[in-house]
Write a protein that holds these residues in place. Sequence first.
Motif, PDB file in Angstrom:
ATOM      1  N   TYR A  35      10.187 -16.716 -35.526  1.00 56.32           N
ATOM      2  CA  TYR A  35       8.941 -16.148 -35.041  1.00 56.32           C
ATOM      3  C   TYR A  35       9.063 -15.911 -33.547  1.00 56.32           C
ATOM      4  N   TYR A  97       1.828  -7.742 -39.136  1.00 56.69           N
ATOM      5  CA  TYR A  97       3.133  -8.391 -39.177  1.00 56.69           C
ATOM      6  C   TYR A  97       4.101  -7.380 -38.579  1.00 56.69           C
ATOM      7  N   SER A 145       2.254 -15.426 -43.846  1.00 59.07           N
ATOM      8  CA  SER A 145       3.469 -14.682 -43.464  1.00 59.07           C
ATOM      9  C   SER A 145       4.734 -15.334 -44.011  1.00 59.07           C
ATOM     10  N   ASP A 148       5.040 -13.653 -47.320  1.00 63.88           N
ATOM     11  CA  ASP A 148       4.728 -12.233 -47.391  1.00 63.88           C
ATOM     12  C   ASP A 148       5.978 -11.407 -47.673  1.00 63.88           C
TER      13      ASP A 148
END
Length: 154
Positions: A35, A97, A145, A148
């Motif tokens: 991230y 995202y 996420s 996802d």
Amino acid sequence: MLEFKDFEGRKVTLEFKENKSAKHVLAICKFDDKYLMTNHKIRGIEFPGGKVEPDETLEEALHREVFEETGASIESLEYVGFYTVHDERPFSKAVYYADIKDIFFKCDYLETSGPVLYRTIEEVPGEESSILLEDECIRYLYVRSLDDSFFSKK
């Protein structure tokens, strides 16, 4: 629609539909399976985002904010939805995202100290973590996420 409370106890609603009138953007970004976050000089480590400038689309604002705060260029985006903080003056933030293509060194990251990378937000040291990473709605979007398909197809 989902409902949360933020760190100040305000009602926050999250909707998974289009909202082109949002005045703020937030990007949950990944780069090399990590991230990408930014180290805000006051709040600490958080996901990049900010205000939409006049005559700017949400996507343009997102590209600009991510680059300003991290030096990163976005390869692909997926609109997730928007959340609204219900206050005296409610405001909405469009959430995306983003898959990051490259990160460039910059001499100035404006209100941040530049990019930071973590495999999970739980790795962010508590004393360096922004209160926004504790926000129920942002936590929900982060957890979502993890599963996802946008990130899993990379």
